[in-house]
Design an enzyme around this catalytic site. Structure first.
Site, PDB file in Angstrom:
ATOM      1  CB  SER A  31      -8.131  -0.065   5.891  1.00  0.00           C
ATOM      2  OG  SER A  31      -8.908   1.103   5.989  1.00  0.00           O
ATOM      3  CE  LYS A  37      -3.917   1.706   2.788  1.00  0.00           C
ATOM      4  NZ  LYS A  37      -4.748   1.390   3.982  1.00  0.00           N
ATOM      5  CB  SER A  48      -8.302   3.000   3.193  1.00  0.00           C
ATOM      6  OG  SER A  48      -7.327   2.427   4.058  1.00  0.00           O
TER       7      SER A  48
END
Lengths: 474, 98
Positions: free
Chosen positions: A177, A78, A153
């Site tokens: 997330s 990420k 997310s």
């Protein structure tokens, strides 16, 4: 080659001489580049570095697979995880061109285990969102049906695995997330215990909640990555000096006598009927495999979203104060005073959801409201933590849905922040209590969208948690 | 609890955010809805509950031990300034404050 290879399958190709790291990395980069226009899952493709690293491994890969658990495995992380001198944006204009001077411990540990970083994944700006529609660099699409969100997310990291680009990736999980996008994309996603994995080099959102964890197509691969990234780190004072077991060897598949707690509070109002049916069927399957199903209670479930959005935003308002246009990142032009430099840099650099959360957190911490909001939330958080302690007196793992619905359509909730927040009801409470939890696929809706089962463990009990998930998966 | 435009402006100032008029309008409505939802926490009696504290789980004693006080290499001036938007002669610069 099949579309989705596991770590073991890639290692078998290396051992038999049927592939080299260079070939695997080249194929991976081709897939990533071919799909990125459609999925928008990546912000930076680490083409040159990955190719160099792969070539360096080619000669010795057959012996390396015996000593390094992730030898020659392409991975995605990420974009809030720093990799030295690789652009790290956090999905934000304010870090649009940021080149970190150091590498996050979790990323370094992956590389030390032999993994090759092929790309940085798109995400909701500063990890604030549940759909990956809040990235400054555009919405990520669900590979199962591109009309739908991938969750968030860590949407890009989930898509990287779900689309078959890489076997494993890293995300971060502050309120769901990792688990919620894993659920929406039909893969495995694990949030470890708070303190299990060092956050050094993770751009902070809410420091009492943030944790790094893996996405994978199988529980085995998630266990491999967890073993590689766990452990104490003197650069993160919240990482805990507990021994790191070999999580892979804990996967026996034997759950005879395992006590699985089912809280009725997580199966009531607001839960989609297809999700409910799938999760209940999954619990029956655990029972069929020898688990004992017991009723436990999480009586404050209806309050968890309120508590989370006070604590997370309060911490965020403090953490994001560092983005001031002075030491790194975006800076506004022609500011006439220091105050104007701060205000305009932040207004131009942050997106709407980030500003909304900074505003809410600042409000909760401000004079006159602190006791009624922030401190009240901390008192209820103590009650929630106690609920879990009591539940774990009666059971070994807890089973709930990961999310109340399958993936929703792009744009469906983007104008209604509160509706978006309410979808986090089953995941945020895990971060507030600091315990580990995993989402594993347990079916699909009539529209063909995946459904996730969430299994929750006690602090540092990942071995038992992963084994429960593994037993279900078999 | 309603969050007025004046309230929004005050919070924005505290947070060092310069909001546009459109943002002030949309935030006041959205924040009011969120705070109204949050106000359901008032149903709970928390008078006898201490606020949550980070709990020592796992091997906290050795995790939080101090390291020996020895000088170690750090980033160095050049690297530390490499990402600054407007560095100047080894310093970070800001608009004139006096």
């Amino acid at each position: 080659m099949s579309n989705k290879l596991t770590i073991e399958e890639i290692h078998n190709l290396y051992e038999s001489g049927d592939a080299t790291p260079s070939e695997i990395v080249r194929t991976t980069l081709e897939k990533i580049e071919a799909d990125n226009e459609r999925l928008n899952a990546y912000l930076t493709i680490n083409r040159e570095n990955a190719s160099i690293a792969a070539t360096a491994m080619d000669a010795d890969i057959r012996s390396a697979v015996k000593t390094k658990p992730l030898a020659g495995i392409p991975v995605v992380v990420k974009d809030n995880l720093c990799a030295a001198r690789v652009r790290t944006t956090c999905g934000s204009q304010i870090l649009g061109n940021y080149l970190p001077p150091y590498t996050a411990t979790a990323v370094k540990k992956l590389e030390d285990a032999g993994a090759i970083l092929v790309a940085k994944a798109n995400m909701d700006e500063f990890a604030m969102g549940s759909s990956t529609e809040n990235s400054a660099f555009g919405t990520v699409r669900n590979p199962i049906n591109t009309d739908y969100v991938p969750g968030g997310s860590s949407g890009g990291s989930a898509v990287a695995v779900a689309a078959g680009h890489v076997p494993v990736s890293l995300g971060s999980d502050t309120g769901g997330s990792i688990r919620q996008p894993a659920s929406f994309c039909g893969i495995v996603g694990l949030k470890p215990t708070y303190g299990r994995v060092s956050r050094f080099g993770l751009v902070a959102y809410a420091s009492s909640l943030d944790q790094i964890g893996p996405f994978a197509t199988s529980v085995k691969d998630a266990a491999r990555v967890l073993t590689a990234i766990s452990g104490h780190d003197r650069h993160d004072s919240t990482s805990v000096n507990e021994p790191v077991p070999d999580y892979l060897s804990a996967l026996t598949g034997d759950i005879k006598g395992l006590r699985v707690g089912v809280p009725p509070e997580c199966f009531g109002e607001g839960l989609d009927s297809e999700v409910k049916a799938s999760v209940e069927a999954a619990i029956t399957r655990l029972k069929d495999r020898g688990a004992e199903i017991v009723e436990v209670h999480l009586p404050h479930t209806k309050y968890v979203v309120a508590v989370y959005y006070l604590i997370a935003t309060a911490e965020a308002s403090s953490n994001l104060a560092r983005f001031d246009g002075v030491r790194y990142g975006y800076r506004t032009e022609d500011a006439r005073s220091l105050s104007e430099l701060y205000r305009r840099t932040r207004d131009e650099g942050f997106g709407a959801e980030v500003k909304r959360r900074i505003m809410l957190g600042t409000f909760a911490l401000s004079s006159g409201y602190y006791d009624a909001y922030y401190e009240k939330a901390q008192r209820v958080r103590a009650m929630l933590a106690n609920d879990f302690a009591e539940a774990f007196n009666k059971c070994d793992v807890i089973a709930t849905p990961t999310a109340p619905t399958p993936a929703f359509k792009v744009g469906e909730k983007s104008d209604d922040p509160l509706a978006m927040y309410l979808g986090d009801i089953y995941t945020v409470t895990i971060n507030l209590a600091g315990v580990p939890a995993i989402s594993i696929p347990c079916g699909a809706s009539s529209a063909g969208l995946p459904i996730g089962l969430q299994l929750i463990g006690n602090h540092f009990d990942e071995a038992r948690l992963l084994n429960a998930a593994f037993a279900y998966e078999q | 609890m309603p969050i007025t435009r004046t309230e929004v402006e005050k919070i924005a100032k505290l947070a060092n955010l310069e909001l546009t008029d459109a943002e002030k309008d949309s935030f006041s409505g959205q924040l009011a809805a969120i705070v109204e939802y949050i106000d359901q926490l008032n149903e709970l009696d928390t008078a006898n509950v201490a606020p949550w504290q980070p709990r020592s789980v796992g091997n906290a004693a050795t995790s939080h031990a101090s390291r020996d006080d020895v000088v170690e290499p750090s980033l160095g001036q050049e690297t530390a300034l490499a990402q600054a938007p407007e560095p100047d002669e080894g310093h970070f610069t800001v608009p004139r404050v006096i």
